[in-house]
Design an enzyme around this catalytic site. Structure first.
Site, PDB file in Angstrom:
ATOM      1  N   HIS A 101       0.879  -1.178   0.000  1.00 51.78           N
ATOM      2  CA  HIS A 101       0.000   0.000   0.000  1.00 51.78           C
ATOM      3  C   HIS A 101       0.913   1.225   0.000  1.00 51.78           C
ATOM      4  O   HIS A 101       1.996   1.186   0.586  1.00 51.78           O
ATOM      5  CB  HIS A 101      -0.828   0.113   1.273  1.00 51.78           C
ATOM      6  N   ASP A 104       2.147   1.969   3.453  1.00 51.91           N
ATOM      7  CA  ASP A 104       3.061   1.037   4.133  1.00 51.91           C
ATOM      8  C   ASP A 104       4.492   1.472   3.897  1.00 51.91           C
ATOM      9  O   ASP A 104       5.319   1.394   4.795  1.00 51.91           O
ATOM     10  CB  ASP A 104       3.027  -0.399   3.559  1.00 51.91           C
ATOM     11  N   GLU A 232     -10.717  -6.865  -4.489  1.00 56.02           N
ATOM     12  CA  GLU A 232     -10.545  -7.920  -3.479  1.00 56.02           C
ATOM     13  C   GLU A 232     -11.794  -7.995  -2.617  1.00 56.02           C
ATOM     14  O   GLU A 232     -12.043  -7.131  -1.778  1.00 56.02           O
ATOM     15  CB  GLU A 232      -9.320  -7.606  -2.621  1.00 56.02           C
ATOM     16  N   HIS A 271     -11.048 -14.181   3.610  1.00 57.53           N
ATOM     17  CA  HIS A 271     -12.238 -13.400   3.265  1.00 57.53           C
ATOM     18  C   HIS A 271     -13.345 -14.328   2.759  1.00 57.53           C
ATOM     19  O   HIS A 271     -14.526 -14.086   2.992  1.00 57.53           O
ATOM     20  CB  HIS A 271     -11.911 -12.350   2.206  1.00 57.53           C
ATOM     21  N   ASP A 309      -5.850 -13.677   9.280  1.00 56.96           N
ATOM     22  CA  ASP A 309      -4.706 -13.571   8.358  1.00 56.96           C
ATOM     23  C   ASP A 309      -3.523 -14.434   8.784  1.00 56.96           C
ATOM     24  O   ASP A 309      -2.390 -13.960   8.853  1.00 56.96           O
ATOM     25  CB  ASP A 309      -4.246 -12.107   8.235  1.00 56.96           C
TER      26      ASP A 309
HETATM   27  C1  XLS Z   1      -7.600  -6.693   4.385  1.00 54.62           C
HETATM   28  C2  XLS Z   1      -7.135  -6.888   3.014  1.00 54.62           C
HETATM   29  C3  XLS Z   1      -5.999  -5.984   2.597  1.00 54.62           C
HETATM   30  C4  XLS Z   1      -5.851  -6.005   1.106  1.00 54.62           C
HETATM   31  C5  XLS Z   1      -5.043  -4.886   0.552  1.00 54.62           C
HETATM   32  O1  XLS Z   1      -8.344  -7.464   4.938  1.00 54.62           O
HETATM   33  O2  XLS Z   1      -6.793  -8.227   2.849  1.00 54.62           O
HETATM   34  O3  XLS Z   1      -4.821  -6.339   3.249  1.00 54.62           O
HETATM   35  O4  XLS Z   1      -5.284  -7.201   0.669  1.00 54.62           O
HETATM   36  O5  XLS Z   1      -5.570  -3.661   0.860  1.00 54.62           O
HETATM   37 NI    NI Z   2      -7.433 -10.514   5.317  1.00 58.55          NI
HETATM   38 NI    NI Z   3      -5.840  -9.096   1.248  1.00 58.15          NI
END
Ligand code: XLS
Ligand code: NI
Ligand code: NI
Length: 437
Positions: A101, A104, A232, A271, A309
């Site tokens: 990002h 980041d 995404e 997700h 994650d």
């Molecule tokens: C958050 C998302 C994020 C995206 C990029 O849950 O996974 O990390 O991959 O913005």
């Molecule tokens: Ni995630």
């Molecule tokens: Ni992601």
């Protein structure tokens, strides 16, 4: 620059018999699977935010991770140094891609102009390191969710100035992604959703999101950025409901806004499960709709209801994902990006290696198992036979769109009750799958 990961050399493939935790047991980059090198099938990518920015903090406690290279400041020098550390890590690991990002890699300034300037300074270092190592940018993105200005969303904010700010931020992030030769650009709608319908004009917010993405497509053409756009999906978190809920929802949204040829999906395993699907379900649907683009490789926790994650280590998941991916022709611009963080309890720099090595080995095993499943063809044959009634006669006419209700009515009235379908053999197939894992 001083070496950040002292005592850790290049991670090598040592094979399944090795007991060295800092070696690959299954990922052998040059080994051919279905005639293609494993590295080109898997296209591993490191997520800059988790690997180099995250510190292990959660709602109940502060950061835990040791980062001896980081002086904790918001200076450009610290950000540039972090880039060098990141590339040392990726080089040693043998990851060929990374994702980031805007916020980041470079600190946010007091104004957008200042933030842009900071970004340019760090992009210069990213470019140098890419050149030095040959590591490439899989995709870039903009962080449109951390700053308080985005508390009510970015493209779906009720504040038109916030919409404009987000547009300007995305424009800049696309420019630097292009400058770094990025193969894609991802839109994750971090806060594009709502907390309460009592204060939300859903119709208007969806229209704004459509307009925003259409302008992004226009700008892409304007600056001649050739990378692939991804959306995404994620159903919730941080908002209660997010508009990019899952693949099916995203596809309907793209169609409604004339965007279906401009976007593919970047699917994240955790997700998918948050949306009540399996990871493979999302991949399979995206493949069927022709929008399978890239993957954020991770996993959730069955006992926790949020986006944990974690690094992917589930061999069933990795195998089924690779089976669908191979059947769909594999990655074109996408790859397997480890959008995953080490546990809060894993505090040493070496843990970053263990985590990524495990994820890479798990997907390598998945790839090999999936290739074997395809070679043996047993599942494919079962599926083909199961639909054989559509290969000839009236079934074929249905498939081709060459019949109508009148004809179907006449046909089945004359024929009588359909014969029972053969057993679907669910358990037998599951047992066979186990033999591949
Ligand atoms: C958050 C998302 C994020 C995206 C990029 O849950 O996974 O990390 O991959 O913005
Ligand atoms: Ni995630
Ligand atoms: Ni992601």
């Amino acid at each position: 620059m001083r070496e950040a990961f002292k005592g850790i050399g290049k991670i090598k493939f040592e094979g399944a018999k090795s007991s060295n935790p800092l070696a690959f047991k299954h990922y052998n980059p040059d080994e051919l699977v279905e005639g293609k090198a494993m590295r080109d099938h898997l296209r591993f990518s490191v997520a800059y935010w988790h690997a180099f920015c995250g510190g292990g903090s959660d709602q109940f406690g502060s950061a835990t991770r040791q980062k001896p290279w980081d002086d904790g400041s918001n200076s450009i020098e610290n950000a540039q140094n972090r880039v060098r550390v990141a590339f040392e890590f990726m080089e040693k690991l043998g990851a060929e891609f990374y994702c980031f990002h805007d916020r980041d890699v470079a600190p946010e300034g007091d104004t957008l102009a200042e933030s842009n300037k900071n970004l340019d300074a760090v992009v210069k270092t990213l470019k140098e390191e890419q050149k030095r190592t040959g590591i490439k940018l899989l995709w870039g993105t903009a962080n449109l969710f951390s700053h308080p200005r985005y508390a009510n969303g970015a493209a779906t904010s009720p504040n038109a100035d916030v919409f404009a700010y987000a547009a300007a931020q995305v424009a800049k992030a696309m420019e630097v992604t292009k400058e770094l030769g990025g193969q894609g650009y991802t839109f994750w709608g971090g806060r594009e959703g709502y907390k309460s319908l009592l204060n939300t004009d859903m119709k208007r917010e969806l229209a704004h999101l459509g307009a925003f993405l259409n302008m992004a497509v226009e700008y892409k053409k304007e600056i001649k950025f050739k990378g692939q756009f991804y959306i995404e999906p994620k159903p919730k978190e941080p908002t209660k409901h997010q508009y990019d809920f899952d693949t099916g929802t995203v596809y309907g949204f793209l169609k409604a806004n004339g965007l279906e040829n401009d976007f593919k999906v970047n699917l994240e395993a955790n997700h998918a499960t948050l949306a009540g699907h399996t990871f493979q379900h999302e991949l399979e649907l995206a493949a069927a709709l022709g929008i399978l683009g890239s993957v954020d490789a991770n996993r959730g926790d069955l006992l926790l209801g949020w986006d944990t994650d974690q690094f992917p280590t589930d061999l069933y998941d990795c195998t089924m994902a690779m089976y669908t991916l191979l059947n769909a022709g594999g990655f074109k611009t996408g790859g397997l990006n480890f959008d995953a963080k080490v546990a809060r309890e894993s505090i040493e720099p070496v843990d970053l290696f263990h985590a990524h090595i495990g994820g890479m080995d798990a997907f390598a095993r998945g790839l090999k198992a999936a290739a074997k499943m395809r070679k043996d063809g047993c599942f494919a044959k079962f599926v083909k036979d199961r639909y054989a009634s559509f290969d000839a006669g009236l079934g074929k006419k249905i498939d081709k769109g060459n019949t109508n209700f009148g004809e179907l009515q006449t046909y089945i009235l004359a024929k009588g009750n359909p014969a029972a379908s053969p057993s679907a053999r669910v358990e037998m197939l599951e047992n066979i799958l186990n033999e591949y894992i």
